[in-house]
Scaffold this motif. Structure first.
Motif, mmCIF file in Angstrom:
data_model
loop_
_atom_site.group_PDB
_atom_site.id
_atom_site.type_symbol
_atom_site.label_atom_id
_atom_site.label_comp_id
_atom_site.label_asym_id
_atom_site.label_seq_id
_atom_site.Cartn_x
_atom_site.Cartn_y
_atom_site.Cartn_z
ATOM 1 N N GLU B 14 -10.047 -3.288 -1.263
ATOM 2 C CA GLU B 14 -8.824 -3.185 -0.667
ATOM 3 C C GLU B 14 -8.694 -2.535 0.604
ATOM 4 O O GLU B 14 -9.752 -2.174 1.443
ATOM 5 C CB GLU B 14 -8.211 -1.933 -1.614
ATOM 6 C CG GLU B 14 -8.197 -2.441 -3.070
ATOM 7 C CD GLU B 14 -7.436 -1.262 -4.027
ATOM 8 O OE1 GLU B 14 -6.258 -1.373 -3.987
ATOM 9 O OE2 GLU B 14 -8.069 -0.589 -4.494
ATOM 10 N N SER B 15 -7.642 -2.402 1.437
ATOM 11 C CA SER B 15 -7.694 -1.969 2.754
ATOM 12 C C SER B 15 -8.031 -0.701 2.941
ATOM 13 O O SER B 15 -8.075 0.222 2.144
ATOM 14 C CB SER B 15 -6.087 -1.983 3.099
ATOM 15 O OG SER B 15 -5.151 -1.408 2.421
ATOM 16 N N HIS B 185 -9.257 -9.603 0.305
ATOM 17 C CA HIS B 185 -9.098 -8.638 -0.615
ATOM 18 C C HIS B 185 -8.429 -9.304 -1.954
ATOM 19 O O HIS B 185 -8.139 -8.741 -2.866
ATOM 20 C CB HIS B 185 -7.701 -8.011 -0.039
ATOM 21 C CG HIS B 185 -6.275 -8.753 0.053
ATOM 22 N ND1 HIS B 185 -6.216 -9.400 1.063
ATOM 23 C CD2 HIS B 185 -5.372 -8.891 -0.675
ATOM 24 C CE1 HIS B 185 -5.183 -10.200 0.727
ATOM 25 N NE2 HIS B 185 -4.661 -9.946 -0.088
ATOM 26 N N LEU B 187 -8.954 -11.406 -5.093
ATOM 27 C CA LEU B 187 -10.150 -11.974 -5.896
ATOM 28 C C LEU B 187 -9.982 -13.290 -6.230
ATOM 29 O O LEU B 187 -10.756 -13.963 -6.604
ATOM 30 C CB LEU B 187 -10.358 -10.859 -7.255
ATOM 31 C CG LEU B 187 -10.959 -9.767 -7.070
ATOM 32 C CD1 LEU B 187 -10.463 -8.951 -8.020
ATOM 33 C CD2 LEU B 187 -12.639 -9.908 -7.108
ATOM 34 N N VAL B 189 -9.352 -15.944 -4.194
ATOM 35 C CA VAL B 189 -9.924 -16.528 -3.187
ATOM 36 C C VAL B 189 -11.483 -16.480 -3.482
ATOM 37 O O VAL B 189 -12.191 -17.558 -3.288
ATOM 38 C CB VAL B 189 -9.763 -15.638 -1.806
ATOM 39 C CG1 VAL B 189 -10.715 -16.435 -0.681
ATOM 40 C CG2 VAL B 189 -8.222 -16.263 -1.348
ATOM 41 N N LEU B 226 -9.591 -3.899 -11.440
ATOM 42 C CA LEU B 226 -8.967 -4.884 -10.295
ATOM 43 C C LEU B 226 -8.755 -6.106 -11.303
ATOM 44 O O LEU B 226 -7.395 -6.570 -10.873
ATOM 45 C CB LEU B 226 -9.762 -5.166 -9.261
ATOM 46 C CG LEU B 226 -9.971 -4.172 -8.033
ATOM 47 C CD1 LEU B 226 -10.758 -4.701 -7.008
ATOM 48 C CD2 LEU B 226 -8.715 -3.950 -7.219
ATOM 49 N N ILE B 245 -5.004 0.850 -11.865
ATOM 50 C CA ILE B 245 -6.103 1.811 -11.671
ATOM 51 C C ILE B 245 -5.078 2.989 -11.250
ATOM 52 O O ILE B 245 -4.329 3.065 -10.172
ATOM 53 C CB ILE B 245 -7.042 1.499 -10.596
ATOM 54 C CG1 ILE B 245 -7.621 -0.196 -11.049
ATOM 55 C CG2 ILE B 245 -7.965 2.524 -10.406
ATOM 56 C CD1 ILE B 245 -8.497 -0.480 -9.953
ATOM 57 N N GLY B 247 -4.115 6.691 -9.651
ATOM 58 C CA GLY B 247 -4.700 7.374 -8.501
ATOM 59 C C GLY B 247 -4.622 6.658 -7.139
ATOM 60 O O GLY B 247 -4.257 5.514 -7.205
ATOM 61 N N VAL B 248 -5.067 7.224 -6.250
ATOM 62 C CA VAL B 248 -5.381 6.630 -4.668
ATOM 63 C C VAL B 248 -6.811 6.498 -4.507
ATOM 64 O O VAL B 248 -7.577 7.607 -4.750
ATOM 65 C CB VAL B 248 -4.429 7.105 -3.658
ATOM 66 C CG1 VAL B 248 -2.759 6.654 -4.229
ATOM 67 C CG2 VAL B 248 -4.452 8.841 -3.848
#
Lengths: 320, 309
Positions: B14-15, B185, B187, B189, B226, B245, B247-248
């Motif tokens: 992720e970013s 980012h 999956l 691809v 993910l 998922i 939280g952060v």
């Protein structure tokens, strides 16, 4: 108007005057859109950038007027509503929660703003409503005094959703609501939209280029290409047996995170033409594997096939 | 991370997870305020650590080429496609003007551009996003590099164009044999395009292995989370809640005193409160987890002994 139609778009055309390489030109962003959104359904508008899906959403929101044709909400022209009445009925959720929230207002102020402009409720009442709205979208209470800059992308999108819902609208217009978010957060927002839709019997117009998201959330799909709806129908039917070659290509292009997948070989190759100079005949013919002389000259009218409609001279066969 | 010749490695995350920074570190291009610390970064056995600017010139653009996400910002708007291709060619290839032009036309044809003479004289803004990305790929191929790093090469493109550009990269790789690092980012691809995956989270590789293995039997709870959060037509029940998922992501300045995923993990134990090493599951597959999922079962591993092994 059908009795259950909440949004009706009839023959809507939208022209913009643009200056391309120093020359004044008319860009026809929408070319005769007919669309009905029924009360309580999720209708997805899909298509690639420049197809006109965002322009269509702006007409539905009443932000812009059609150049020709009609857009009505509950039987009344979208632009005939005064702003407050329209806002009580229909609310947008935009793609980028970084630019759609005022950075100088607290989360509490942002969510309360629709109540304030309508002069609804006293201070204490508004506070209770803001707290309720925050709980419904899964925002912790203490974030009421935070600023957008202190929140993650997912949290900001929750703020945008809370703000949209606090005036209890009937319709949400979600323009790519998750495409600016990280994958692990996208699903939370999609779950939230689905949950709120069921709880408040919302009608949702979902604009997206992500067909997996569309398949997951939408009851019906309208596929746009160069300012026209080229195919529309129930989601399951469109995904199982598309009739238009462009829909087929979009479905083939979905990349799925599963083992033993191969990259798709698409049957279309050339690129999206300029909307300034749409090809004659069927606008899709330069990219279509089935195009012939008829397609190059005559724009196919929409034809019905039960609950699906499509514009194609040589539609894909339905499975026997 | 390792990459074999002619292989495609997808770096997924992720970013802010550090996927671009990791890949760009190979080229020595890190932001001026960043300090690169590495035990080893090598291309075909030759170390790339501590090279001088002059030495880099023989590597960047020549042996390692980069294709960025947004071709509009990586192409110079003031110069024609020909100017920009010629610049790379002059820098690295000993060709006279006529041979260089022939090479440019040949490359544009190889990336599927149908009227290369016209395109050469055009400016970037006259080309569509898909065409610009094809030009970027042609420029990357100019010196027959051994490695191409493609950083989100299709993220800015429409879905039908995305599939075509990924297909083009795969076809060109078969022909030219370059190694490809695909940073993404998405999956989806990865699934069709990569031989192996490295999943990154909070600045670390948390799982790596063959694409099919990682996608069908993810060992790390982050990878698993993910994959469960992405709707797949035909597999996920329509309208049913998607996995997520909670939280952060931890802040990038948070100290690495525990497993970076501990606060969002579905199965943490007390032993997760120490930094966890990337431990092998089999020779090709590894996960930074002491409770990975193997063959559908959670397996307990002991960090100390495994790290020493």
């Amino acid at each position: 108007m059908k009795p259950d139609a909440l949004i009706t778009v009839e023959g809507a055309t939208k022209d913009y005057i643009v200056h391309a390489e120093g020359v004044r030109a008319t860009l026809r962003a929408l070319r005769g859109i007919d669309l009905t959104v029924r009360r309580g359904e999720v209708l997805a508008i899909v298509g690639e950038s420049g197809c006109g899906k965002t322009t269509l959403s702006r007409l539905i929101l009443g932000i812009e007027e059609p150049s020709a044709g009609h857009v009505s909400l509950e039987g009344k022209a979208a632009t005939d509503y005064d702003r407050l009445a329209r806002a009580a009925l229909i609310q947008p959720i935009f793609q980028d929660p970084y630019s759609s929230l005022n950075p100088r207002m607290t989360i509490g102020q942002i969510i309360a703003a629709p109540l304030v402009v309508r002069g609804r409720g006293g201070r204490r009442e508004r506070h209770t409503q803001v707290m309720d709205a925050m709980r419904q979208v899964g925002l912790a209470e203490h974030l009421r005094n935070a600023y957008p800059g202190q929140l993650s992308g997912g949290q900001r999108q929750r703020v945008a959703i809370a703000r949209a819902l606090i005036g209890e609208p009937e319709i949400l217009v979600c323009d790519e609501p998750t495409s600016a978010l990280d994958v692990s957060v996208q699903s939370q927002i999609l779950n939230l939209i689905a949950e709120l839709r069921a709880r408040f019997s919302l009608t949702i117009v979902l604009i997206s280029h992500n067909l997996a998201v569309v398949h997951h959330l939408a009851d019906r799909v309208a596929v746009m290409y160069l300012g026209q709806i080229v195919e529309s129908g129930p989601t399951e039917k469109i995904f199982a047996s598309p009739r238009h070659h462009y829909t087929r290509a979009l479905l083939d292009a979905i990349l799925v995170p599963e083992a033993h997948r191969r990259l798709p070989r698409l049957t279309i190759d050339a690129e999206f033409p300029s909307p300034l100079t749409p090809p004659p005949g069927c606008a899709f013919h330069p990219r279509c594997p089935a195009a012939d002389a008829v397609c190059r000259e005559i724009d196919p009218p929409p034809v019905g096939d039960g609950d699906t409609r499509f514009r194609c001279h040589h539609p894909l066969p339905t499975p026997a | 991370m390792t990459l074999d010749a002619g292989e495609t490695l997808a770096v997924v995350g992720e970013s802010g997870c550090g996927k671009s920074l990791s890949a760009m570190a190979i080229t020595g291009l890190v932001p001026p305020r960043a300090k690169l610390i590495a035990d080893r970064i090598a291309l075909k056995g030759k170390s790339l650590l501590g090279l001088r600017e002059r030495e880099w010139r023989g590597i960047r653009g020549r042996r390692i080429a980069v294709v960025f996400q947004d071709p509009m910002t990586s192409l110079d708007p003031c110069y024609t496609i020909e100017d920009q291709m010629r610049e790379i060619g002059r820098q690295h290839l000993a060709l006279d003007a006529r041979a260089l032009r022939a090479r440019m036309l040949d490359l544009l044809r190889q990336v599927g551009i149908s009227s290369p003479e016209t395109r050469l004289s055009q400016y970037p803004h006259q080309l569509s996003g898909g065409l610009r990305q094809r030009v970027m790929i042609a420029i990357a191929l100019m010196c027959e590099p051994e490695l191409i790093i493609a950083d989100e090469p299709t993220t800015a493109l429409d879905v039908t164009i995305q599939a075509q550009v990924l297909r083009l990269l795969a076809d060109l790789q078969k022909e030219h044999g370059f190694g490809l690092i695909l940073i993404t980012h998405d999956l989806g691809v990865v699934a069709g395009a990569a031989d192996r995956i490295a999943v990154m989270y909070a600045g670390q590789v948390v799982e790596s292995g063959p694409t099919d293995t990682v996608l069908s039997a993810p060992a790390h709870p982050y990878t698993e989370g993910l994959l469960h959060s992405i709707p797949v037509p035909g597999r996920t029940a329509r309208g049913a809640p998607l996995g997520f998922i909670p939280g952060v992501v931890p802040r990038p300045d948070a100290p690495h005193t525990a497993c970076g995923f501990i606060n969002r993990c579905s199965r943490p134990v007390s032993a997760c409160a120490t930094p966890i090493a990337l431990m092998p599951i089999d020779p090709a597959h590894a996960a930074r987890c002491i409770r990975p999922c193997l063959g559908g079962q959670i397996v307990e591993r002991h960090p100390a002994t495994e790290t020493a092994a």
